[in-house]
Design an enzyme around this catalytic site. Sequence first.
Site: not given
Ligand code: NAD
Length: 475
Positions: A35, A262, A265
């Site tokens: 990535k 779906g 979240c």
């Molecule tokens: P995602 O899975 O798309 O991305 C998470 C990223 O974190 C991945 O690229 C992963 O490789 C990275 N990661 C994991 N461990 C790591 C570390 N130790 N150091 C650095 N990077 C690391 O997740 P997302 O959809 O962006 O969601 C992230 C958070 O935000 C979650 O808690 C989710 O519930 C919340 N959230 C998501 C949304 C949404 O629409 N996707 C909206 C609001 C809140």
Amino acid sequence: MNISVFGCGYVGLTTAIGLAELGNHVTGVDIDAQKIELLCQGVAPFFEPGLQELLIRQLSEKRLNFTNDARTAIEQSNVIFCAVGTPPLKDHYADLSAVLVVAKDFSLYSNNAKFFINKSTVPIGTSEEISRIISANGKGKFSHRIISNPEFLREGSALQDFFHPDRIIIGLAQDDKESRQLMENLYRPFTDRGVPMFFTDIRSSEVIKYASNCFLATRLSFVNELANFCELAGADIKEVTKGVGLDHRIGHLFFEAGIGFGGSCLPKDLHALIEIGKTHQFDFSILKAAEKVNQRQPYRIMQVLHQIYPNLKGKTIAVWGLSFKPGTDDLRDAPSLILLYALLQEKVNIKVYDPAAIPKIRKIFGTSLSYPRDYYSALKDSDALLLLTEWDVFHNPDYRKIKSLMRHYYILDGRNIFNPAEMAKHGFHYYGIGRKNSWLPAAGVSQPKAQKFYTSSLSSQRKLKSSRSRVKFGL
Ligand code: NAD
């Protein structure tokens, strides 16, 4: 400000690019080397409208860079955002391991007092746990500040939501004036044009995030249940939601019936709050009901398909739309997956089309599905069309062309984008969730029968997800 954003997924990357647009110097950090490599080359690793263009702009203006070197990123920043994933564990409780790793890195590599701002969705009390980890590992050398800043962006309009949020929620310790000042400065471009910023205690901010998603999930399950009832009662859910939504206390947003919600979240957070409730000896009965309705809802399409074709073996079904919603390639918890598994189990030939999610669906289903080059080709010799995601491109199709390609003119619309009367005029047998004018015999399936179907489908889905079935389908 020098800022590091940990996690370059949907939330982290949007936040990193958005903060850079606001004039900050931002480092995006991720443990996924592939990535990071893509991002350094200016390639967005997932589809999100406008993200690619802003990524290139911020890289060329040198306000944004990417690394997997957590130590250097922390040393060089005074503000660290945590936006790593919190996926569900087997027991459905949120997996906090990534958040806790970032907290540990933060405590080990901080070379002065810094701000740790958590954006990941975490169970109530996690910020206190983060605080404990940071104090224990950092041996109290620096007085770091822990802030909770839950994220509400929606995939498909993530950048738009970043720049135009409904509200900004900040949880911090009551006497933490420094953190309050920092957050006011950081988000001033938004608050100056009237975006409300709500300061509260940390635990309340953590509850606000879950409560918002669970309210939306419950609202959708309510409208879906109402749609199923409308079918039996001979009413039309579109008319009903229009009439009900005119009440200002209710409104029209998030009030559309379909095959269920779906994404990464709503289903996850709904279940997580049920589990969090249990840790406080609290029974979230309303959330349990919302979850149950949502788990059943995709199978309504299977029920109707079975009414048309009691034996689906050997039939050819076209599927338009796979991502959990339009504007994203995200398939996490998409209802389409449930239906694809159910159709495969019945040995159906499936031709799928989605404007963005084909590379991801191909990774899951491989050669079990066919992937025609466009949405019309998917219809060739099909016995039915299932519309599962309401992408714009599907709204005004060439009906004559559709008829020239399909073998049988059955259209099952899981998102209610078409008008039943118009579809009948074009000569289609059209089914929409909770719609009137349905050509289906009687007014839908009786509840006891539906219950039986859902139950057997759920158990076959569980079987399908077992490793043996995955091998069988080459998944
Ligand atoms: P995602 O899975 O798309 O991305 C998470 C990223 O974190 C991945 O690229 C992963 O490789 C990275 N990661 C994991 N461990 C790591 C570390 N130790 N150091 C650095 N990077 C690391 O997740 P997302 O959809 O962006 O969601 C992230 C958070 O935000 C979650 O808690 C989710 O519930 C919340 N959230 C998501 C949304 C949404 O629409 N996707 C909206 C609001 C809140």
